[in-house]
Design an enzyme around this catalytic site. Sequence first.
Site, PDB file in Angstrom:
ATOM      1  N   TYR A   1       0.855  -1.192   0.000  1.00  0.00           N
ATOM      2  CA  TYR A   1       0.000   0.000   0.000  1.00  0.00           C
ATOM      3  C   TYR A   1       0.889   1.239   0.000  1.00  0.00           C
ATOM      4  CZ  TYR A   1      -4.282   2.606   0.836  1.00  0.00           C
ATOM      5  OH  TYR A   1      -5.367   3.446   0.715  1.00  0.00           O
TER       6      TYR A   1
ATOM      7  N   TYR B   1      -5.601   5.457  -7.325  1.00  0.00           N
ATOM      8  CA  TYR B   1      -5.920   5.194  -5.920  1.00  0.00           C
ATOM      9  C   TYR B   1      -7.392   4.850  -5.799  1.00  0.00           C
ATOM     10  CZ  TYR B   1      -6.564   6.654  -0.976  1.00  0.00           C
ATOM     11  OH  TYR B   1      -6.880   6.749   0.348  1.00  0.00           O
TER      12      TYR B   1
END
Lengths: 119, 361
Positions: B277, B322
């Site tokens: 991430y 994202y």
Amino acid sequence: MSPYAPYWEACRRGELVIQTCTACAHRIHLPAADCPRCGSTALTWASVLGHGTVHTFTVVHRSFVASHRGREPYTLAWVDLPEGVRVFGSVVGCAPEDVRIGLPVTLTFEDDLPVWRPA
Amino acid sequence: MRQELGGRAAVAGVGMTALSRGSGRSELELAVEACRGALADAGVGTADAVLSYHMNDSVGAVQVARALRIEPVGWHNDISGGGTQCASILGDAAMLIASGVARTVLIYRAMNGRSGKRMNVASIGPQEAFTVPYGMAGPIPLFALAAQRYLYDTGLTEEHLHAVVAQSRDNAAGNPRALRREPLSLEDYLAAPFVSTPLRNVDCCQETDGACALVVTGVSRAPDAPRIHTVVRGGGSGCSTMDVADDVTRIFSGYVAPRLWDESGMSPGQVDVPVLYDAYSWLVPRQLADFGLAEPGDIGDYLLKRAHARVNPHGGLLSEGYVHGLNNVAQAVRELRRAGGVALVTGFGGSYGSAALIERS
């Protein structure tokens, strides 16, 4: 009552106060309703000496708070106090590029907010 | 298999909309397109359960189920949270499958993260009462404070952060979905504007409009699909609790990595595809060290040698886009379909988060 109220009242008097647990002597900040260590609700307030050390900081170049847009760059920091707590505030009285981790700082007030300047 | 959910469920389908900065469409339209794509990709017809995660910036599971004609719907839930959920939602789905509560679970995340509700003003919790009066709100200055201390503690510099972002751009060069594909020289990196030091705009992920969906089903229905092996979720004091944390740079991986290896019986050396991430550049070295994929004392050279080239082969959140990390999970599935092996996927929410191992032999 919010545990924060005595904190903000002290700020208006020009004092930065933190809590101490009368049961286990733990120092507490941010303000809490009970001791994070032992759970006691018997907490007292006392002023800090007013000096500290920058633990970490950031220079804000693009603010996400409407009231602060146009005031960039400004410096925000967590400051370690000898009382054993870490407090949040801004660093004033010097150029942003002069702020360092480990910088000794002294308490002052701006607009009833505790802020820090190089010691 | 030390977790009872392990090896029982597989990711059979992946769907994604185009990623953009202005979709011109509702979150419902985006979600439905991604979900239809995932269901078609899985070839399982329909789903009986629907899960999503969001921060009151999306469309709920009931509305998406109705739009997809999944009626009546079985287990359905809207999970509160952002990136912290993108790995553990595989565990939520696998638990439903392994327990017999559901047969096929549709997972989606849909957001207009650039043109609609933006994350840069998302609440960072009760400490805001103390930070907002000083001009601090949203995740970027919070994680900039952690990043500053992280660079101080590790000796890493802006040159190392550049290596993370530049590699992400290089990895995205061949990815037609990516919002950023151009090379990033050190000179260009250093010239990029700061948002909140030490984070420049290029150290932060791409605010994105788009949706991503996955279909998770029992392994008997999808015997060749990547299987959910182990999922962990947790956290504690760290960069989310800077008032009291011993280590303000600690992120979720400091908590979940030991449990991941313990509960999986696997070791870091078995990971073929690390999909980390990367909402902020510094999270990549921090996770590489925490998960044991790189030696903490050697992380600077590791980055400058671009030994992290295999991390986020699509460009990750820094370059592809994202969709709150679910697009990273989708890429892990694509990689395992192509070459097999073991993928690590992670979900960051400050010092709380999740990680999952998925594998295909």
